[in-house]
Design a protein around this motif. Structure first.
Motif, PDB file in Angstrom:
ATOM      1  N   ALA A  93      14.884   9.250 -46.865  1.00 35.56           N
ATOM      2  CA  ALA A  93      16.091   8.715 -46.817  1.00 35.56           C
ATOM      3  C   ALA A  93      15.676   6.944 -46.542  1.00 35.56           C
ATOM      4  O   ALA A  93      16.334   6.247 -47.239  1.00 35.56           O
ATOM      5  CB  ALA A  93      16.723   9.304 -45.579  1.00 35.56           C
ATOM      6  N   LEU A  94      14.226   6.965 -46.066  1.00 37.14           N
ATOM      7  CA  LEU A  94      13.865   5.334 -45.281  1.00 37.14           C
ATOM      8  C   LEU A  94      13.926   5.018 -47.873  1.00 37.14           C
ATOM      9  O   LEU A  94      14.016   4.067 -47.690  1.00 37.14           O
ATOM     10  CB  LEU A  94      12.962   5.679 -45.132  1.00 37.14           C
ATOM     11  CG  LEU A  94      12.898   5.879 -43.564  1.00 37.14           C
ATOM     12  CD1 LEU A  94      11.736   5.761 -42.605  1.00 37.14           C
ATOM     13  CD2 LEU A  94      14.101   4.517 -43.092  1.00 37.14           C
ATOM     14  N   ALA A  95      12.878   5.868 -48.016  1.00 36.32           N
ATOM     15  CA  ALA A  95      12.588   5.173 -49.168  1.00 36.32           C
ATOM     16  C   ALA A  95      14.120   4.871 -50.406  1.00 36.32           C
ATOM     17  O   ALA A  95      13.326   4.186 -50.934  1.00 36.32           O
ATOM     18  CB  ALA A  95      11.454   6.473 -50.422  1.00 36.32           C
ATOM     19  N   LEU A 126      13.978   1.138 -47.021  1.00 37.33           N
ATOM     20  CA  LEU A 126      12.760   0.689 -46.311  1.00 37.33           C
ATOM     21  C   LEU A 126      11.944   1.591 -45.628  1.00 37.33           C
ATOM     22  O   LEU A 126      11.261   1.096 -44.661  1.00 37.33           O
ATOM     23  CB  LEU A 126      13.577   1.072 -45.139  1.00 37.33           C
ATOM     24  CG  LEU A 126      14.904   0.870 -44.759  1.00 37.33           C
ATOM     25  CD1 LEU A 126      15.633   1.291 -43.820  1.00 37.33           C
ATOM     26  CD2 LEU A 126      14.869  -1.288 -44.189  1.00 37.33           C
ATOM     27  N   ALA A 127      10.814   1.961 -46.812  1.00 40.26           N
ATOM     28  CA  ALA A 127       9.432   2.979 -46.601  1.00 40.26           C
ATOM     29  C   ALA A 127       8.395   2.057 -46.161  1.00 40.26           C
ATOM     30  O   ALA A 127       7.914   2.025 -45.639  1.00 40.26           O
ATOM     31  CB  ALA A 127       9.772   4.032 -47.712  1.00 40.26           C
ATOM     32  N   ASP A 172       6.964   4.100 -36.682  1.00 41.17           N
ATOM     33  CA  ASP A 172       7.275   3.719 -36.040  1.00 41.17           C
ATOM     34  C   ASP A 172       8.902   5.597 -35.451  1.00 41.17           C
ATOM     35  O   ASP A 172       8.890   6.460 -35.165  1.00 41.17           O
ATOM     36  CB  ASP A 172       8.460   2.717 -34.545  1.00 41.17           C
ATOM     37  CG  ASP A 172       6.845   1.791 -34.720  1.00 41.17           C
ATOM     38  OD1 ASP A 172       5.710   1.961 -35.055  1.00 41.17           O
ATOM     39  OD2 ASP A 172       7.108   0.581 -34.426  1.00 41.17           O
ATOM     40  N   VAL A 173       9.792   5.159 -37.235  1.00 40.67           N
ATOM     41  CA  VAL A 173      11.135   5.463 -37.017  1.00 40.67           C
ATOM     42  C   VAL A 173      10.201   7.193 -37.336  1.00 40.67           C
ATOM     43  O   VAL A 173      10.814   7.908 -36.611  1.00 40.67           O
ATOM     44  CB  VAL A 173      11.968   4.911 -38.380  1.00 40.67           C
ATOM     45  CG1 VAL A 173      13.436   6.309 -38.578  1.00 40.67           C
ATOM     46  CG2 VAL A 173      12.339   3.562 -38.130  1.00 40.67           C
ATOM     47  N   LEU A 174      10.078   7.436 -37.900  1.00 36.96           N
ATOM     48  CA  LEU A 174       8.951   8.777 -38.250  1.00 36.96           C
ATOM     49  C   LEU A 174       8.243   9.504 -37.020  1.00 36.96           C
ATOM     50  O   LEU A 174       8.848  10.375 -36.916  1.00 36.96           O
ATOM     51  CB  LEU A 174       8.164   9.257 -38.612  1.00 36.96           C
ATOM     52  CG  LEU A 174       8.349   7.774 -40.790  1.00 36.96           C
ATOM     53  CD1 LEU A 174       7.632   7.579 -41.394  1.00 36.96           C
ATOM     54  CD2 LEU A 174       9.769   9.364 -40.958  1.00 36.96           C
ATOM     55  N   LEU A 175       7.223   8.813 -36.833  1.00 35.50           N
ATOM     56  CA  LEU A 175       6.945   8.986 -35.512  1.00 35.50           C
ATOM     57  C   LEU A 175       8.182   9.320 -33.826  1.00 35.50           C
ATOM     58  O   LEU A 175       8.151  11.039 -33.718  1.00 35.50           O
ATOM     59  CB  LEU A 175       6.164   8.007 -34.148  1.00 35.50           C
ATOM     60  CG  LEU A 175       5.284   8.795 -32.335  1.00 35.50           C
ATOM     61  CD1 LEU A 175       4.885  10.216 -33.591  1.00 35.50           C
ATOM     62  CD2 LEU A 175       4.251   7.857 -32.597  1.00 35.50           C
TER      63      LEU A 175
END
Length: 133
Positions: free
Chosen positions: A32-34, A38-39, A46-49
């Motif tokens: 989604a970030l990609a 936003l990736a 931080d989002v992924l963690l």
């Protein structure tokens, strides 16, 4: 009057209560970030963690056997909101000094700009928000 209204971008997925769910949720979020460009931002890790921590907490404490959790992502150009919905009871809280384990929400509080818990008819939603530069 030619104003354009930018609607938020939404992604959601249900995940089973199983060992590899946190990894799958992290991969879903990375995609989604990609897709939203936003990736490569300074907040992506931080989002992924935080997704990993919230999903793991839900799996350990909030998703009864045979149930699923829902990961909901919303991006509205200025902020990204992560929500993890489960059907379990209890209200998550930050662990205090001396408590064994359970430092996940401490990380979420430190890495996100805001976080909280919202009751639902069945269970709760634990969320965190990231202001996007």
């Amino acid at each position: 009057m030619n104003e354009t209204t930018q609607l938020p971008l939404l992604r959601e997925r249900f995940f089973r209560r199983e060992r590899r769910t946190a990894q799958a949720a992290r991969r879903f979020t990375a995609e989604a970030l990609a897709g939203w460009g936003l990736a490569q931002t300074s907040r992506a890790d931080d989002v992924l963690l935080c997704v990993s921590e919230l999903v793991t907490n839900a799996l350990l404490h909030g998703v009864p056997p045979g149930r699923q959790l829902r990961l909901f992502l919303r991006y509205d150009v200025s902020a990204l909101v992560v929500e993890v919905h489960d059907s379990g009871g209890g209200v998550p809280h930050i662990v205090r000094d001396g408590d064994e384990g359970g430092r996940g929400l401490l990380l979420v509080a430190a890495l996100s700009d805001r976080w909280g818990v919202r009751e639902r008819e069945l269970g709760k939603a634990v969320w965190c928000e990231f202001v996007v530069p």
